[in-house]
Design a protein around this motif. Structure first.
Motif, PDB file in Angstrom:
ATOM      1  N   UNK A  18       2.310 -11.590  -6.735  1.00  0.00           N
ATOM      2  CA  UNK A  18       1.722 -11.096  -5.491  1.00  0.00           C
ATOM      3  C   UNK A  18       0.658 -10.072  -5.857  1.00  0.00           C
ATOM      4  N   UNK A  19      -0.337  -9.919  -4.981  1.00  0.00           N
ATOM      5  CA  UNK A  19      -1.319  -8.865  -5.165  1.00  0.00           C
ATOM      6  C   UNK A  19      -1.349  -8.003  -3.921  1.00  0.00           C
ATOM      7  N   UNK A  20      -1.096  -6.720  -4.116  1.00  0.00           N
ATOM      8  CA  UNK A  20      -1.168  -5.760  -3.024  1.00  0.00           C
ATOM      9  C   UNK A  20      -2.550  -5.111  -3.013  1.00  0.00           C
ATOM     10  N   UNK A  21      -3.009  -4.802  -1.809  1.00  0.00           N
ATOM     11  CA  UNK A  21      -4.290  -4.109  -1.652  1.00  0.00           C
ATOM     12  C   UNK A  21      -4.068  -2.844  -0.843  1.00  0.00           C
ATOM     13  N   UNK A  22      -4.865  -1.836  -1.126  1.00  0.00           N
ATOM     14  CA  UNK A  22      -4.819  -0.580  -0.374  1.00  0.00           C
ATOM     15  C   UNK A  22      -6.251  -0.140  -0.127  1.00  0.00           C
ATOM     16  N   UNK A  23      -6.661  -0.195   1.121  1.00  0.00           N
ATOM     17  CA  UNK A  23      -8.013   0.212   1.492  1.00  0.00           C
ATOM     18  C   UNK A  23      -7.980   1.642   2.011  1.00  0.00           C
ATOM     19  N   UNK A  24      -8.838   2.489   1.454  1.00  0.00           N
ATOM     20  CA  UNK A  24      -8.866   3.902   1.830  1.00  0.00           C
ATOM     21  C   UNK A  24     -10.091   4.213   2.682  1.00  0.00           C
ATOM     22  N   UNK A  25      -9.846   4.915   3.781  1.00  0.00           N
ATOM     23  CA  UNK A  25     -10.923   5.483   4.600  1.00  0.00           C
ATOM     24  C   UNK A  25     -10.859   6.991   4.403  1.00  0.00           C
ATOM     25  N   UNK A  26     -11.991   7.568   3.974  1.00  0.00           N
ATOM     26  CA  UNK A  26     -11.966   8.971   3.535  1.00  0.00           C
ATOM     27  C   UNK A  26     -13.060   9.766   4.247  1.00  0.00           C
ATOM     28  N   UNK A  27     -12.672  10.952   4.739  1.00  0.00           N
ATOM     29  CA  UNK A  27     -13.646  11.874   5.329  1.00  0.00           C
ATOM     30  C   UNK A  27     -13.371  13.263   4.806  1.00  0.00           C
ATOM     31  N   UNK A  28     -14.387  13.914   4.304  1.00  0.00           N
ATOM     32  CA  UNK A  28     -14.292  15.315   3.868  1.00  0.00           C
ATOM     33  C   UNK A  28     -13.155  15.513   2.874  1.00  0.00           C
ATOM     34  N   UNK A  29     -12.978  14.556   1.981  1.00  0.00           N
ATOM     35  CA  UNK A  29     -11.869  14.584   1.038  1.00  0.00           C
ATOM     36  C   UNK A  29     -12.322  13.919  -0.237  1.00  0.00           C
ATOM     37  N   UNK A  30     -11.911  14.486  -1.370  1.00  0.00           N
ATOM     38  CA  UNK A  30     -12.220  13.896  -2.670  1.00  0.00           C
ATOM     39  C   UNK A  30     -10.938  13.350  -3.281  1.00  0.00           C
ATOM     40  N   UNK A  31     -10.910  12.060  -3.505  1.00  0.00           N
ATOM     41  CA  UNK A  31      -9.736  11.447  -4.121  1.00  0.00           C
ATOM     42  C   UNK A  31      -9.834  11.583  -5.632  1.00  0.00           C
ATOM     43  N   UNK A  32      -8.755  12.066  -6.252  1.00  0.00           N
ATOM     44  CA  UNK A  32      -8.702  12.179  -7.714  1.00  0.00           C
ATOM     45  C   UNK A  32      -8.013  10.986  -8.358  1.00  0.00           C
TER      46      UNK A  32
END
Length: 121
Positions: A18-32
């Motif tokens: 299986x392949x899982x996906x995770x889509x991120x919507x980001x505002x005023x935030x820095x993902x490390x």
């Protein structure tokens, strides 16, 4: 500031993929870094894999050689390719993002809603 939407869970037989996906919507935030955790009823959530913004990866011992985490920066999406699945992999899988809000020092965690993965024997 961060919304995570997972997809790709389902029912698969032992040995399947299986392949899982995770889509991120980001505002005023820095993902490390982003990663995947999983949880079964009655047990603590456990870490599965992580990937940094520089694409450095790390895996829990119980998935090494079977799972692969990757990212598409242009789509702000992280994937978890799961091969050679076992019944013990059955769990709700959660996407996680770690980072800082603009101007913040303390790192924060955000979680997706979870997606069920069931591996039949």
């Amino acid at each position: 500031q961060v919304q995570l939407v997972e997809s790709g869970g389902g029912l698969v037989q032992t040995g399947g993929s299986l392949r899982l996906s995770c889509a991120a919507s980001v505002k005023f935030f820095t993902i490390n870094a982003m990663g995947w955790y999983r949880q079964v009823p009655g047990k603590q959530r456990e870490w599965v894999a992580a990937i940094t913004t520089r694409s450095a990866t790390n895996y829990a011992d119980f998935v090494k050689g079977r799972f692969t985490i990757s990212r598409d920066s242009a789509k702000n999406t992280v994937y978890l390719q799961m091969n050679s699945l076992k019944p013990d992999d059955t769990a709700v899988y959660y996407c996680n993002a770690k980072g800082q809000a603009y101007g913040a020092v303390i790192e924060s965690d955000y979680w997706g809603q979870g997606t069920q993965v069931t591996v039949s024997s």
